[in-house]
Every structure is written in structure tokens, then in C-alpha cells.
Write a protein that holds these residues in place. Structure first.
Motif, PDB file in Angstrom:
ATOM      1  N   THR A 199      -3.599   8.412   3.853  1.00 21.43           N
ATOM      2  CA  THR A 199      -3.546   6.968   3.604  1.00 21.43           C
ATOM      3  C   THR A 199      -2.162   6.413   3.924  1.00 21.43           C
ATOM      4  OG1 THR A 199      -5.224   7.154   1.875  1.00 21.43           O
ATOM      5  CG2 THR A 199      -3.841   5.183   1.838  1.00 21.43           C
ATOM      6  N   ALA A 200      -1.136   7.095   3.476  1.00 20.31           N
ATOM      7  CA  ALA A 200       0.231   6.638   3.742  1.00 20.31           C
ATOM      8  C   ALA A 200       0.515   6.597   5.238  1.00 20.31           C
ATOM      9  CB  ALA A 200       1.238   7.539   3.032  1.00 20.31           C
ATOM     10  N   HIS A 201       0.037   7.592   5.977  1.00 18.94           N
ATOM     11  CA  HIS A 201       0.253   7.607   7.432  1.00 18.94           C
ATOM     12  C   HIS A 201      -0.427   6.409   8.088  1.00 18.94           C
ATOM     13  CE1 HIS A 201       2.403  11.380   7.621  1.00 18.94           C
ATOM     14  NE2 HIS A 201       1.487  11.925   6.802  1.00 18.94           N
ATOM     15  N   ARG A 202      -1.623   6.075   7.626  1.00 21.82           N
ATOM     16  CA  ARG A 202      -2.314   4.895   8.166  1.00 21.82           C
ATOM     17  C   ARG A 202      -1.526   3.625   7.858  1.00 21.82           C
ATOM     18  NH1 ARG A 202      -7.301   6.662   5.311  1.00 21.82           N
ATOM     19  NH2 ARG A 202      -8.212   8.237   6.641  1.00 21.82           N
ATOM     20  N   LEU A 203      -1.030   3.548   6.622  1.00 14.93           N
ATOM     21  CA  LEU A 203      -0.273   2.360   6.212  1.00 14.93           C
ATOM     22  C   LEU A 203       1.059   2.246   6.947  1.00 14.93           C
ATOM     23  CD1 LEU A 203      -1.111   2.465   2.418  1.00 14.93           C
ATOM     24  CD2 LEU A 203      -1.850   0.710   4.053  1.00 14.93           C
TER      25      LEU A 203
ATOM     26  N   GLY B 141       0.824  -1.207   0.000  1.00 20.75           N
ATOM     27  CA  GLY B 141       0.000   0.000   0.000  1.00 20.75           C
ATOM     28  C   GLY B 141       0.855   1.252   0.000  1.00 20.75           C
ATOM     29  N   ILE B 142       1.912   1.244   0.794  1.00 20.62           N
ATOM     30  CA  ILE B 142       2.831   2.391   0.855  1.00 20.62           C
ATOM     31  C   ILE B 142       3.464   2.622  -0.512  1.00 20.62           C
ATOM     32  CG2 ILE B 142       5.054   3.160   1.797  1.00 20.62           C
ATOM     33  CD1 ILE B 142       4.137   1.735   4.454  1.00 20.62           C
ATOM     34  N   ASP B 143       3.869   1.541  -1.156  1.00 22.00           N
ATOM     35  CA  ASP B 143       4.495   1.643  -2.476  1.00 22.00           C
ATOM     36  C   ASP B 143       3.527   2.190  -3.527  1.00 22.00           C
ATOM     37  OD1 ASP B 143       6.795   0.590  -1.347  1.00 22.00           O
ATOM     38  OD2 ASP B 143       6.467  -1.444  -2.152  1.00 22.00           O
TER      39      ASP B 143
ATOM     40  N   ASP C  47       4.262  -0.439  10.992  1.00 20.25           N
ATOM     41  CA  ASP C  47       4.999  -0.374  12.255  1.00 20.25           C
ATOM     42  C   ASP C  47       4.396  -1.301  13.308  1.00 20.25           C
ATOM     43  OD1 ASP C  47       6.690   1.488  11.118  1.00 20.25           O
ATOM     44  OD2 ASP C  47       5.783   3.215  12.142  1.00 20.25           O
ATOM     45  N   PHE C  48       3.067  -1.343  13.371  1.00 16.52           N
ATOM     46  CA  PHE C  48       2.396  -2.212  14.337  1.00 16.52           C
ATOM     47  C   PHE C  48       2.748  -3.672  14.081  1.00 16.52           C
ATOM     48  CE2 PHE C  48      -1.108  -5.034  15.453  1.00 16.52           C
ATOM     49  CZ  PHE C  48      -1.188  -4.808  16.814  1.00 16.52           C
ATOM     50  N   TYR C  49       2.612  -4.109  12.837  1.00 19.37           N
ATOM     51  CA  TYR C  49       2.878  -5.510  12.535  1.00 19.37           C
ATOM     52  C   TYR C  49       4.360  -5.850  12.634  1.00 19.37           C
ATOM     53  CZ  TYR C  49      -1.984  -6.318  11.713  1.00 19.37           C
ATOM     54  OH  TYR C  49      -3.336  -6.447  11.911  1.00 19.37           O
ATOM     55  N   ALA C  50       5.227  -4.923  12.355  1.00 18.08           N
ATOM     56  CA  ALA C  50       6.665  -5.153  12.562  1.00 18.08           C
ATOM     57  C   ALA C  50       6.946  -5.336  14.060  1.00 18.08           C
ATOM     58  CB  ALA C  50       7.476  -3.985  12.009  1.00 18.08           C
ATOM     59  N   TYR C  51       6.336  -4.490  14.882  1.00 16.11           N
ATOM     60  CA  TYR C  51       6.514  -4.586  16.331  1.00 16.11           C
ATOM     61  C   TYR C  51       5.993  -5.932  16.840  1.00 16.11           C
ATOM     62  CZ  TYR C  51       6.036  -3.606  21.297  1.00 16.11           C
ATOM     63  OH  TYR C  51       6.110  -3.673  22.664  1.00 16.11           O
ATOM     64  N   MET C  52       4.802  -6.305  16.412  1.00 15.29           N
ATOM     65  CA  MET C  52       4.212  -7.566  16.866  1.00 15.29           C
ATOM     66  C   MET C  52       5.069  -8.757  16.431  1.00 15.29           C
ATOM     67  SD  MET C  52       1.747  -6.712  18.733  1.00 15.29           S
ATOM     68  CE  MET C  52       0.993  -8.299  19.027  1.00 15.29           C
ATOM     69  N   THR C  53       5.584  -8.721  15.213  1.00 14.98           N
ATOM     70  CA  THR C  53       6.453  -9.794  14.731  1.00 14.98           C
ATOM     71  C   THR C  53       7.706  -9.894  15.594  1.00 14.98           C
ATOM     72  OG1 THR C  53       5.649  -9.534  12.465  1.00 14.98           O
ATOM     73  CG2 THR C  53       7.786 -10.627  12.749  1.00 14.98           C
ATOM     74  N   ASN C  54       8.308  -8.765  15.887  1.00 19.32           N
ATOM     75  CA  ASN C  54       9.538  -8.749  16.685  1.00 19.32           C
ATOM     76  C   ASN C  54       9.310  -9.185  18.128  1.00 19.32           C
ATOM     77  OD1 ASN C  54      11.006  -7.855  14.480  1.00 19.32           O
ATOM     78  ND2 ASN C  54      10.755  -5.709  15.014  1.00 19.32           N
ATOM     79  N   GLU C  55       8.133  -8.923  18.656  1.00 18.32           N
ATOM     80  CA  GLU C  55       7.847  -9.254  20.052  1.00 18.32           C
ATOM     81  C   GLU C  55       7.281 -10.653  20.249  1.00 18.32           C
ATOM     82  OE1 GLU C  55       8.525  -7.322  22.820  1.00 18.32           O
ATOM     83  OE2 GLU C  55       9.602  -6.085  21.377  1.00 18.32           O
TER      84      GLU C  55
END
Length: 134
Positions: A100-104, A90-92, A109-117
């Protein structure tokens, strides 16, 4: 989860037997062999139950899998990666400085954080559980 799948899962979770056959589950739950078969087809891939050999028996035997809850949560990693990839796509496809970009970016960031945690969290739980119960 469909009702019959939940019932099969519950029967295998609460049984005092080491394993149960499909016929055992049909009898215990008063449901059809088709319903049991469908439930098993849903529960094995998500890691909640497993097919196990039973010496002297030609029938498949099933049991609730040890470590099932951690395995189930570990499968969420695939969903997290999919959502993170979708956010990047979506960002691309959008202009960088838009609502829209801010939401994406927030989504990414949320899913990156969840993956890392999530991975280290599950690993710590497994280590703690093993230390207390093995």
C-alpha cells in the motif's frame, strides 16, 4: 458536462457576436432560461465564459473567455494538490514498507511531477501564444 451546458459553451464559442445575453442563448438553442442559467453557473467558475458589461444594456452579457483553455487546465492544479495531499495522508497512516505504501508513494510522486510540469507548460504556451497572436 451536461448537454445544455455543452450547448451554451458551444454557442458562445461559435457565435460571431461579441457577446450574447441569456435571452439570446435561449432563443438560439431553444432551451429554457433555467437551463441557460444553470449552464452559466457551471461555465463561469471554471473560467470558460465570463460576464461582461454592455453599455446601454441592463441585461447580463456573456462571452467565451480569452485564454479559457489555459485557465481550465490551470484549475487542474487544485486537483493535483488534493491528490498529492491524499497520498501523503495515506502514507502517514500506513506502514512504510508495505504494498500500500509503495502505491501511495507512486501516487504522490506522480502528482508531484504533474504539478511541477503543468504550471511551466501552461506558462510557456501562454508566452508562445502571446508572441504569435498579440
Amino acid at each position: 458536462m451536461q448537454r445544455s451546458t455543452a450547448r451554451v459553451m458551444t454557442a458562445l464559442l461559435y457565435t460571431e457576436q461579441d457577446t450574447m445575453t441569456a435571452a439570446d442563448l435561449c432563443e438560439e438553442l431553444s432551451i429554457s432560461s433555467g437551463a441557460v442559467s444553470t449552464a452559466i453557473k457551471h461555465l463561469i467558475p471554471v473560467g470558460l465564459i465570463e460576464r461582461v458589461p454592455a453599455p446601454g444594456s441592463r441585461r447580463d452579457h456573456y462571452r467565451f473567455r480569452r485564454g479559457a483553455w489555459a485557465a481550465l487546465m490551470s484549475q487542474q492544479n487544485t486537483m493535483l494538490a488534493t491528490m498529492r495531499t491524499a497520498a501523503q495522508e495515506g502514507i502517514d497512516a500506513t506502514s512504510e514498507d508495505t504494498v500500500t505504501a509503495h502505491r501511495l508513494y507512486e501516487m504522490q510522486d506522480f502528482y508531484a511531477y504533474m504539478t511541477n510540469e503543468l504550471v511551466p507548460l501552461i506558462d510557456r504556451w501562454r508566452e508562445q501564444y502571446a508572441a504569435e497572436h498579440d
